[in-house]
Design a protein around this motif. Structure first.
Motif, PDB file in Angstrom:
ATOM      1  N   LEU A 155      58.556  18.757  21.345  1.00 34.73           N
ATOM      2  CA  LEU A 155      59.158  18.425  20.057  1.00 34.73           C
ATOM      3  C   LEU A 155      58.121  18.449  18.938  1.00 34.73           C
ATOM      4  N   VAL A 156      56.911  18.012  19.247  1.00 34.66           N
ATOM      5  CA  VAL A 156      55.834  18.045  18.250  1.00 34.66           C
ATOM      6  C   VAL A 156      55.562  19.480  17.790  1.00 34.66           C
ATOM      7  N   LEU A 157      55.632  20.416  18.706  1.00 35.95           N
ATOM      8  CA  LEU A 157      55.291  21.806  18.387  1.00 35.95           C
ATOM      9  C   LEU A 157      56.470  22.611  17.863  1.00 35.95           C
ATOM     10  N   ALA A 158      57.693  22.092  18.021  1.00 37.29           N
ATOM     11  CA  ALA A 158      58.892  22.887  17.734  1.00 37.29           C
ATOM     12  C   ALA A 158      58.926  23.397  16.299  1.00 37.29           C
ATOM     13  N   ILE A 159      58.950  22.497  15.333  1.00 36.34           N
ATOM     14  CA  ILE A 159      59.062  22.896  13.922  1.00 36.34           C
ATOM     15  C   ILE A 159      57.824  23.656  13.445  1.00 36.34           C
ATOM     16  N   PRO A 160      56.596  23.174  13.706  1.00 33.81           N
ATOM     17  CA  PRO A 160      55.429  23.939  13.246  1.00 33.81           C
ATOM     18  C   PRO A 160      55.398  25.368  13.775  1.00 33.81           C
ATOM     19  N   LEU A 161      55.716  25.565  15.056  1.00 28.87           N
ATOM     20  CA  LEU A 161      55.667  26.915  15.610  1.00 28.87           C
ATOM     21  C   LEU A 161      56.820  27.776  15.089  1.00 28.87           C
ATOM     22  N   MET A 162      58.034  27.215  15.059  1.00 27.08           N
ATOM     23  CA  MET A 162      59.179  28.004  14.606  1.00 27.08           C
ATOM     24  C   MET A 162      59.008  28.443  13.156  1.00 27.08           C
ATOM     25  N   LEU A 163      58.635  27.498  12.289  1.00 33.32           N
ATOM     26  CA  LEU A 163      58.509  27.840  10.876  1.00 33.32           C
ATOM     27  C   LEU A 163      57.292  28.724  10.616  1.00 33.32           C
ATOM     28  N   SER A 164      56.241  28.553  11.393  1.00 34.78           N
ATOM     29  CA  SER A 164      55.069  29.414  11.222  1.00 34.78           C
ATOM     30  C   SER A 164      55.377  30.843  11.647  1.00 34.78           C
ATOM     31  N   VAL A 165      56.093  31.006  12.771  1.00 36.16           N
ATOM     32  CA  VAL A 165      56.484  32.348  13.215  1.00 36.16           C
ATOM     33  C   VAL A 165      57.409  32.990  12.183  1.00 36.16           C
ATOM     34  N   ALA A 166      58.362  32.195  11.677  1.00 34.19           N
ATOM     35  CA  ALA A 166      59.261  32.722  10.645  1.00 34.19           C
ATOM     36  C   ALA A 166      58.488  33.101   9.392  1.00 34.19           C
ATOM     37  N   GLY A 167      57.494  32.292   9.035  1.00 34.31           N
ATOM     38  CA  GLY A 167      56.682  32.596   7.859  1.00 34.31           C
ATOM     39  C   GLY A 167      55.881  33.877   8.011  1.00 34.31           C
ATOM     40  N   VAL A 168      55.281  34.071   9.186  1.00 30.20           N
ATOM     41  CA  VAL A 168      54.520  35.302   9.431  1.00 30.20           C
ATOM     42  C   VAL A 168      55.452  36.510   9.407  1.00 30.20           C
ATOM     43  N   HIS A 169      56.650  36.359   9.990  1.00 32.70           N
ATOM     44  CA  HIS A 169      57.619  37.456   9.979  1.00 32.70           C
ATOM     45  C   HIS A 169      57.991  37.846   8.549  1.00 32.70           C
ATOM     46  N   LEU A 170      58.242  36.836   7.719  1.00 33.23           N
ATOM     47  CA  LEU A 170      58.606  37.128   6.330  1.00 33.23           C
ATOM     48  C   LEU A 170      57.425  37.693   5.549  1.00 33.23           C
ATOM     49  N   ALA A 171      56.227  37.228   5.875  1.00 29.37           N
ATOM     50  CA  ALA A 171      55.044  37.785   5.198  1.00 29.37           C
ATOM     51  C   ALA A 171      54.856  39.254   5.542  1.00 29.37           C
ATOM     52  N   LEU A 172      55.211  39.638   6.774  1.00 30.84           N
ATOM     53  CA  LEU A 172      55.116  41.033   7.183  1.00 30.84           C
ATOM     54  C   LEU A 172      56.294  41.865   6.691  1.00 30.84           C
ATOM     55  N   HIS A 173      57.395  41.206   6.362  1.00 34.49           N
ATOM     56  CA  HIS A 173      58.589  41.897   5.856  1.00 34.49           C
ATOM     57  C   HIS A 173      59.028  41.225   4.546  1.00 34.49           C
ATOM     58  N   PRO A 174      58.215  41.320   3.507  1.00 36.83           N
ATOM     59  CA  PRO A 174      58.479  40.562   2.276  1.00 36.83           C
ATOM     60  C   PRO A 174      59.769  40.973   1.566  1.00 36.83           C
ATOM     61  N   HIS A 175      60.289  42.177   1.876  1.00 33.58           N
ATOM     62  CA  HIS A 175      61.523  42.612   1.224  1.00 33.58           C
ATOM     63  C   HIS A 175      62.711  41.739   1.606  1.00 33.58           C
ATOM     64  N   LYS A 176      62.566  40.926   2.660  1.00 37.57           N
ATOM     65  CA  LYS A 176      63.652  40.030   3.062  1.00 37.57           C
ATOM     66  C   LYS A 176      63.644  38.714   2.284  1.00 37.57           C
ATOM     67  N   LEU A 177      62.601  38.473   1.522  1.00 39.98           N
ATOM     68  CA  LEU A 177      62.477  37.227   0.762  1.00 39.98           C
ATOM     69  C   LEU A 177      63.223  37.310  -0.564  1.00 39.98           C
ATOM     70  N   LYS A 178      63.777  36.179  -0.975  1.00 39.45           N
ATOM     71  CA  LYS A 178      64.356  36.089  -2.315  1.00 39.45           C
ATOM     72  C   LYS A 178      63.243  35.734  -3.288  1.00 39.45           C
ATOM     73  N   SER A 179      62.391  36.728  -3.510  1.00 32.18           N
ATOM     74  CA  SER A 179      61.205  36.518  -4.328  1.00 32.18           C
ATOM     75  C   SER A 179      60.874  37.807  -5.057  1.00 32.18           C
ATOM     76  N   ALA A 180      60.336  37.661  -6.271  1.00 33.58           N
ATOM     77  CA  ALA A 180      59.901  38.826  -7.043  1.00 33.58           C
ATOM     78  C   ALA A 180      58.515  39.300  -6.649  1.00 33.58           C
ATOM     79  N   ALA A 181      57.824  38.558  -5.793  1.00 29.25           N
ATOM     80  CA  ALA A 181      56.445  38.906  -5.451  1.00 29.25           C
ATOM     81  C   ALA A 181      56.324  40.309  -4.873  1.00 29.25           C
ATOM     82  N   PRO A 182      57.102  40.683  -3.849  1.00 34.85           N
ATOM     83  CA  PRO A 182      56.942  42.042  -3.307  1.00 34.85           C
ATOM     84  C   PRO A 182      57.366  43.129  -4.290  1.00 34.85           C
ATOM     85  N   LEU A 183      58.363  42.870  -5.117  1.00 33.12           N
ATOM     86  CA  LEU A 183      58.786  43.858  -6.109  1.00 33.12           C
ATOM     87  C   LEU A 183      57.667  44.125  -7.116  1.00 33.12           C
TER      88      LEU A 183
END
Length: 492
Positions: free
Chosen positions: A369-397
């Motif tokens: 349980l201690v590792l659940a949220i940190p690992l899940m959100l970190s993996v999701a964050g790395v995935h979005l950083a590698l695929h920035p077009h999926k973010l609702k952000s103007a940064a990649p544009l």
């Protein structure tokens, strides 16, 4: 052969596990762009403060003062931007440091109430809660409010044990931090649980002797009032909007039309309790499971009755649930409002968990349980950083625009709707434009002038392509906007 699952449960192992969680959040802060709307809105306010050198009035745009929040978080973020440069990590770092402060106070109170082991498990439970982990690396005002309220309530508990110096004075420092981070709400989130706890204890005299009320109140006034008065003098109308609008009308009227900076968050009264499960996930559910386990046996029920008679547990209950109780009567709510209660709920859950950790299955489950949220959100964050077009952000544009040979944010226009992230990542160079203005600009550009860049939502793409003909080329497709380049014909 020794049980390897015991190794991370020593004090040394728990310390490094907590450091690993904080390190994961630090990494994701650096690699993940900001998504609309809250983070880039506050980051842009801090950027404008750093750029203008105006440390009195936060500005939402160069023309619109931001009366929605006091300046403490913006001061910290603007100072970080000036010190480290304009980038995401610098804007987010102050929230991470505020969460470090909250964790230290949580460890301090838990150590006073129990043991070193309780302290480390309380810190781990807090750091791995969903809202705490997210808030630790986001540009928000809530970590600063939570730091102030936690400092006050922990100081009240320790000062009541006879430690007037420095904790009696730090109680008032916490109030000042809360008033400069979020406003009078800090007084409520400290006053409600503090009063409830003292009523249960029946020790008003001891509390009165533990806190330097006259000197402390003067300290709060000296630290807080100068900014409130200066803000009203600089932009008249601030006090009315902030004190009455943000602290009364916003909560009693879910559809409050006077909100200058966004849309009301309409929720059914009592929804805050569902938000609490979300904010404390996965530990809120684990806490309910621990409670059910105790209620299922006579010995467990006896333990609960004994715990409810404990002054320390009463403080944790009052402080942990005060935000949820208070916001039960509000319809305009966000899950971040619950952050000030999480440190105390973390200690409460750790107290219930600690007697069961000698069993290997429970210990392994707790570590998972201690590792659940940190690992899940970190993996999701790395995935979005590698695929920035999926973010609702103007940064990649904007990054795609600047990578073009003729790309310039000075010639970037957002059709009808410009997100806050576009303001922040373009350093306020991008502009919003209406349809008629855009058509006129395209017509005027038909003389071989440098290309124009237009960011449009998908629903507007067909209209613009028909209006501009073959002079448009798609340069980037993102989650929110498509970047088009207009190439006017070269004159013969």
């Amino acid at each position: 052969m020794p049980d390897s699952s015991r190794r991370p449960t020593t004090g040394f192992g728990l310390f490094w596990l907590l450091c690993a969680i904080l390190g994961l959040r630090l990494l994701s802060m650096a690699v993940l762009p900001m998504s609309d709307t809250t983070e880039p809105r506050y980051a842009e306010t801090a950027r404008l403060m750093a750029e203008r050198g105006d440390w009195i009035t936060p500005w939402l745009t160069p023309e619109l003062p931001f009366w929605g929040k006091p300046p403490l978080s913006f001061w910290a973020q603007a100072a970080s931007l000036k010190l480290f440069g304009i980038h995401d990590f610098a804007a987010r770092l102050p929230s991470w440091l505020a969460m470090i402060g909250i964790l230290w106070l949580t460890l301090r109170l838990a150590r006073q109430q129990g043991s070193e082991r309780l302290a480390w498990w309380s810190g781990l439970v807090l750091a791995s809660m969903a809202l705490a982990f997210v808030s630790a690396g986001a540009v928000l005002t809530d970590p600063f409010l939570a730091f102030g309220t936690t400092l006050s309530l922990v100081s009240l508990a320790l000062a009541s044990r006879g430690r007037r110096v420095p904790w009696g004075w730090l109680f008032f420092v916490g109030l000042a931090i809360g008033l400069l981070a979020k406003g009078p709400l800090a007084l409520v989130l400290v006053g409600l649980p503090g009063t409830a706890w003292l009523l249960c204890k029946g020790r008003w005299r001891r509390a009165a002797d533990a806190l330097p009320w006259r000197g402390g109140s003067l300290l709060v006034a000296v630290l807080v009032l100068p900014w409130y008065l200066a803000a009203e003098l600089k932009t008249p109308g601030f006090l009315d909007y902030f004190l009455l609008g943000e602290h009364f009308r916003r909560f009693v009227d879910p559809g409050w039309a006077g909100d200058l900076y966004g849309n009301a968050h309409r929720e059914t009264h009592g929804t805050i309790w569902l938000f609490l499960l979300w904010a404390s996930f996965p530990w809120g559910i684990a806490g309910l499971a621990l409670l059910a386990h105790r209620l299922c046996s006579r010995a467990g029920r006896a333990t609960l009755r004994k715990a409810l008679a404990d002054d320390d547990v009463r403080l944790l209950l009052a402080a942990g649930f005060a935000p949820a109780v208070f916001f039960s009567f509000a319809g305009n709510i966000l899950w971040t409002y619950l952050l000030p209660g999480l440190p105390f709920l973390a200690i409460l859950i750790a107290r219930g968990l600690l007697p069961l950790l000698d069993a290997t299955p429970v210990r392994r489950t707790a570590l998972a349980l201690v590792l659940a949220i940190p690992l899940m959100l970190s993996v999701a964050g790395v995935h979005l950083a590698l695929h920035p077009h999926k973010l609702k952000s103007a940064a990649p544009l904007i990054a795609a625009l600047e990578a073009l040979p003729d790309g310039s944010v000075e010639r970037l226009y957002y059709l009808e709707d410009m997100p806050f992230s576009a303001r922040y990542y373009s350093r306020d160079a991008a502009r919003r434009i209406e349809r008629a203005e855009l058509l006129a600009a395209l017509a005027q550009a038909a003389d071989g002038s440098p290309p124009l860049f237009i960011a449009v939502r998908r629903r507007d793409l067909d209209w613009l392509e028909q209006a501009a003909g073959k002079q448009l080329a798609v340069r980037y497709r993102g989650a929110q906007h498509i970047l088009l380049q207009h190439n006017p014909p070269t004159p013969r």
